[in-house]
Design an enzyme around this catalytic site. Structure first.
Site, short mmCIF file in Angstrom:
data_model
loop_
_atom_site.label_atom_id
_atom_site.label_comp_id
_atom_site.label_asym_id
_atom_site.label_seq_id
_atom_site.Cartn_x
_atom_site.Cartn_y
_atom_site.Cartn_z
N HIS A 105 2.80 -12.59 -5.55
CA HIS A 105 1.63 -12.79 -4.43
C HIS A 105 1.19 -14.22 -4.57
CE1 HIS A 105 -1.35 -11.58 -1.78
NE2 HIS A 105 -1.35 -10.67 -1.95
N HIS A 146 -0.85 -2.41 -4.40
CA HIS A 146 -0.35 -3.32 -5.36
C HIS A 146 -0.34 -2.95 -6.99
CE1 HIS A 146 0.08 -6.40 -2.57
NE2 HIS A 146 -1.23 -7.11 -2.59
N GLU A 148 5.42 -12.39 0.66
CA GLU A 148 5.45 -11.49 -0.37
C GLU A 148 6.80 -10.87 -0.06
OE1 GLU A 148 1.80 -9.11 -1.04
OE2 GLU A 148 1.08 -10.69 0.62
N ARG A 189 0.64 -1.36 -0.12
CA ARG A 189 -0.09 0.04 0.00
C ARG A 189 0.79 1.32 -0.16
NH1 ARG A 189 -2.36 -4.07 2.92
NH2 ARG A 189 -4.42 -4.40 2.51
#
Length: 368
Positions: A190, A118, A329, A93
């Site tokens: 992801h 993303h 991630e 974010r």
């Protein structure tokens, strides 16, 4: 240009024609990677989505250990648009979709409450990449992200390689990127993993045993933006320095877990030195005996426990309920462009962004 090797008779049961579609004058396709040990990975060049990872359990039985879809239309229209895709131009974010770089403010598309997430709704996960499968175990993807795409400055040229190791069951992801204007870059994969194997329903990951090589993490506020603090995990449910199951503390009345509806936090990895390829995390499914180790050159890894999965359907009728996946991630810290004391995510002309992340699979018999 897409070059592919034969896809018939793959372990995943995926069919090539189900992944072939023209989108904006580019062709999507199915690609199958294999190594000598029998590991198989299926991918598509739409978002570089990983569709399946077939690896054996402790008894030698193969199963798909990543959440994915079985047609290109399902990938494009997935209720989880980031399902096991490549993420860019900025993973995680950015607060209010704004950041200032060299006195110039940039406004991004808002797609997660008040924030950009993303790379925005048409980030790298929603783009058709050029693909060149150079041998049975290696594929190279390329994409040029135009200046101003989703609000990010600079023309960014990205090359990404998915490669299977031959002597061990490991998927290596290598990223490179260059720009013609100062920009921010934070690429990640992801992957939504379930080491038990996808099923209907796919079991939760709450029995998975996790370790994370991190003494600190980045606490978040109520909209999942880092507060700026680098906090100790010691004495909190965030501490995975020693093995814990995911479900052991996930429902604790701990503010960070309440804010994230479970684990959805960036861990500050203990590094031998900046950019070194180190073990970041280990995850074990005690029933199947499958073990996944995550190695990365990145400074952080986001632990996400599939808190917002809602039971939608994926490959071959499998369903994905809440907490039926775990994600590691590898990335820069969230909202780094607005946190000057976080390690920089700025890429300048003449420099090259580089990252290596490895997902290595093995087995152990916990009952022996």
């Amino acid at each position: 240009m897409n070059n592919t090797f034969p896809t018939e008779g793959n372990l995943s049961g995926l069919i090539r024609k189900d992944f072939q579609k023209d989108i904006d004058d580019k062709q999507t396709d199915l690609f199958i990677l294999k190594n000598k040990k029998g590991m198989e990975v299926a991918v598509t060049n739409y978002g570089c989505a990983i569709l399946s990872i077939m690896v054996p359990d402790k008894n030698g039985k193969y199963a798909n250990v990543i959440l994915g879809h079985d047609s290109i239309d399902h990938v494009i229209n997935s209720p989880e648009p980031f399902l096991s895709t490549t993420i860019g131009r900025y993973g995680n974010r950015i607060a209010k979709g704004k950041f200032t770089l060299y006195a110039e403010e940039h406004s991004l598309t808002i797609n997660n409450g008040p924030n950009s997430l993303h790379g925005g709704p048409t980030g790298f996960h929603a783009r058709v990449w050029d693909a060149d499968q150079i041998d049975e175990s290696t594929i190279i993807f390329n994409y040029v992200s135009a200046d101003g795409e989703e609000g990010f400055p600079g023309n960014l040229e990205v090359e990404m390689t998915y490669r299977l190791e031959e002597e061990e069951n490991a998927l290596v992801i290598e990223y490179r990127a260059t720009t013609d204007k100062a920009t921010v870059v934070n690429l990640t994969n992801h992957g939504f993993f379930n080491l038990a194997g996808i099923a209907n329903p796919t079991p939760t990951v709450e029995n998975n045993i996790v370790t994370i090589n991190a003494d600190f993490y980045t606490p978040i506020d109520e909209v999942s933006i880092p507060t700026g603090e680098i906090a100790k995990v010691e004495g909190t449910p965030m501490d995975f320095r020693t093995p814990h199951t995911v479900g052991e503390r996930i429902n604790d009345a701990f503010e960070q877990l309440v804010f994230g509806a479970g684990y959805d936090h960036c861990y500050v990895l203990n590094k031998q030195e900046a950019g070194s390829l180190d073990l970041a995390a280990t995850c074990t499914d005690p029933i199947s005996g499958r073990v996944m180790e995550v190695y990365t050159t990145e400074a952080g890894v986001q632990l996400y426990t599939g808190n917002w999965l809602n039971g939608f359907e994926g490959s071959h009728g499998a369903t994905f309920p809440a907490r039926s996946a775990i994600c590691f991630e590898a990335q820069c810290f969230p909202d780094t462009p607005n946190k000057p004391h976080f390690p920089s995510a700025v890429l300048l002309p003449g420099d090259e962004y580089q990252q290596v992340t490895i997902y290595k699979f093995s087995t152990e018999n916990l009952n022996s």
